[in-house]
Design a protein around this motif. Structure first.
Motif, PDB file in Angstrom:
ATOM      1  N   UNK A   1       3.066  17.492  -8.922  1.00 53.02           N
ATOM      2  CA  UNK A   1       1.616  17.459  -9.081  1.00 53.02           C
ATOM      3  C   UNK A   1       0.954  18.511  -8.222  1.00 53.02           C
ATOM      4  N   UNK A   2       1.548  18.767  -7.036  1.00 48.90           N
ATOM      5  CA  UNK A   2       0.951  19.736  -6.130  1.00 48.90           C
ATOM      6  C   UNK A   2       0.976  21.125  -6.725  1.00 48.90           C
ATOM      7  N   UNK A   3       2.036  21.482  -7.547  1.00 48.90           N
ATOM      8  CA  UNK A   3       2.146  22.821  -8.121  1.00 48.90           C
ATOM      9  C   UNK A   3       1.106  23.038  -9.211  1.00 48.90           C
ATOM     10  N   UNK A   4       0.622  21.960  -9.864  1.00 53.97           N
ATOM     11  CA  UNK A   4      -0.320  22.110 -10.968  1.00 53.97           C
ATOM     12  C   UNK A   4      -1.772  22.074 -10.517  1.00 53.97           C
TER      13      UNK A   4
ATOM     14  N   UNK B   1      -6.262  26.388  -7.322  1.00 54.06           N
ATOM     15  CA  UNK B   1      -6.456  26.889  -5.965  1.00 54.06           C
ATOM     16  C   UNK B   1      -7.722  26.273  -5.357  1.00 54.06           C
ATOM     17  N   UNK B   2      -7.595  25.812  -4.134  1.00 55.12           N
ATOM     18  CA  UNK B   2      -8.738  25.227  -3.440  1.00 55.12           C
ATOM     19  C   UNK B   2      -8.909  23.736  -3.659  1.00 55.12           C
ATOM     20  N   UNK B   3      -8.133  23.146  -4.545  1.00 50.85           N
ATOM     21  CA  UNK B   3      -8.212  21.706  -4.814  1.00 50.85           C
ATOM     22  C   UNK B   3      -7.042  21.008  -4.139  1.00 50.85           C
ATOM     23  N   UNK B   4      -7.359  20.122  -3.218  1.00 50.47           N
ATOM     24  CA  UNK B   4      -6.313  19.414  -2.491  1.00 50.47           C
ATOM     25  C   UNK B   4      -5.914  18.139  -3.233  1.00 50.47           C
ATOM     26  N   UNK B   5      -4.762  17.641  -2.841  1.00 49.89           N
ATOM     27  CA  UNK B   5      -4.288  16.387  -3.435  1.00 49.89           C
ATOM     28  C   UNK B   5      -5.215  15.225  -3.120  1.00 49.89           C
ATOM     29  N   UNK B   6      -5.736  15.202  -1.908  1.00 50.97           N
ATOM     30  CA  UNK B   6      -6.646  14.118  -1.504  1.00 50.97           C
ATOM     31  C   UNK B   6      -7.891  14.106  -2.404  1.00 50.97           C
ATOM     32  N   UNK B   7      -8.488  15.303  -2.615  1.00 53.88           N
ATOM     33  CA  UNK B   7      -9.698  15.379  -3.432  1.00 53.88           C
ATOM     34  C   UNK B   7      -9.406  15.023  -4.885  1.00 53.88           C
ATOM     35  N   UNK B   8      -8.236  15.481  -5.393  1.00 52.18           N
ATOM     36  CA  UNK B   8      -7.877  15.166  -6.778  1.00 52.18           C
ATOM     37  C   UNK B   8      -7.714  13.656  -6.976  1.00 52.18           C
TER      38      UNK B   8
END
Length: 286
Positions: A1-4, A7-14
């Motif tokens: 999921x981290x690779x998709x 740029x600039x979007x963190x896992x926490x925010x997603x």
């Protein structure tokens, strides 16, 4: 999921935008990453055995100690501390509970009294002085923490107050005195009267019950921890405390004595009882 992720979007925010739990996402990602013949890590397997779990032999040793003659009547917390005093540690208290629960041995380990069955008191009066019921009510005074005790004995058939007493204290000696005087006043035939009461201390004292035995009066008691087995006396006290002129607190003993005397006179001769089809209490016993 981290690779998709852009740029600039963190896992926490997603996860926050999608209303997902980060721990769940990580768990799913880790589980999906093991798609080949490789076995997932130990912490991802639901059937994995805890590295510090007791083996079958150690579990049996704990059960043998819990069921031994010296510990079979003690809860796990007591067994645990007793073993620590002896310098022994087998397992935690929660593990003891878990092993007992697995063997259907969880619960109170001490010998218990068998369940008691108390019959519901059922009293029938077909004439006056056949069944009496009585109780004690607390009357507050203006002095903080000071109460007067009002003893009231009522005939079940007629709802007539046959005896009453106002005292500064509550004990079995006064109860015995009241019942003795009332029985002689109305010439109670031995073996004819049943006296119903709750299980307060003055009603269950040995001296009081001995007096009833001497007078050949049958004692009837409410069931333990049941508050509505003496409804007639409770209803009478509600009538007393809901009188328009009932003072919330009495000035002193003489004040309460005068008020109770007027109340008993009104209750016996002027109060219309719904249970008597609107008639007043039978005045024959007076």
């Amino acid at each position: 999921m981290a690779a998709s992720l852009p740029n600039g979007l963190t896992e926490r925010l997603a996860c926050k935008v999608l209303n997902l739990c980060r721990n769940t996402v990580r768990s799913v990602r880790q589980r999906l990453s093991f798609t080949g013949p490789q076995e997932p890590p130990l912490r991802c397997r639901k059937d994995a055995r805890q590295p510090k779990a007791l083996d079958a032999k150690e579990q049996q040793q704990v059960l043998d100690v819990l069921n031994s003659e010296s510990h079979c009547n003690q809860p796990p917390i007591q067994v645990y501390h007793n073993l620590l005093q002896q310098g022994r540690y087998l397992c935690s208290v929660s593990t003891m509970h878990r092993l007992l629960r697995k063997q259907n041995l969880q619960g109170e380990r001490r010998a218990q009294r068998a369940p008691q069955s108390n019959p519901i008191p059922r009293l029938l009066a077909t004439e006056p002085n056949q069944v009496w019921t009585w109780d004690i009510a607390k009357l507050p005074t203006r002095k903080r923490g000071e109460y007067l005790s009002l003893y009231v004995v009522m005939d079940l058939f007629s709802r007539y107050i046959v005896a009453w007493m106002l005292s500064r204290k509550e004990n079995s000696a006064l109860s015995s005195q009241l019942m003795d005087e009332a029985a002689h006043r109305y010439d109670i035939v031995p073996g004819h009267l049943t006296l119903h009461q709750d299980r307060g201390a003055p009603m269950t004292a040995h001296c009081y019950l001995d007096l009833l035995s001497e007078l050949a009066i049958t004692a009837s008691h409410s069931r333990p921890r049941v508050s509505n087995d003496n409804p007639m006396s409770e209803a009478q006290f509600k009538t007393l405390k809901y009188q328009p002129d009932y003072p919330r607190r009495f000035d002193h003993y003489d004040h309460a004595m005068r008020w109770c005397n007027d109340y008993v006179e009104w209750y016996n001769h002027m109060h219309h009882h719904s249970s008597l089809e609107g008639f007043t209490a039978y005045s024959g016993p007076s």
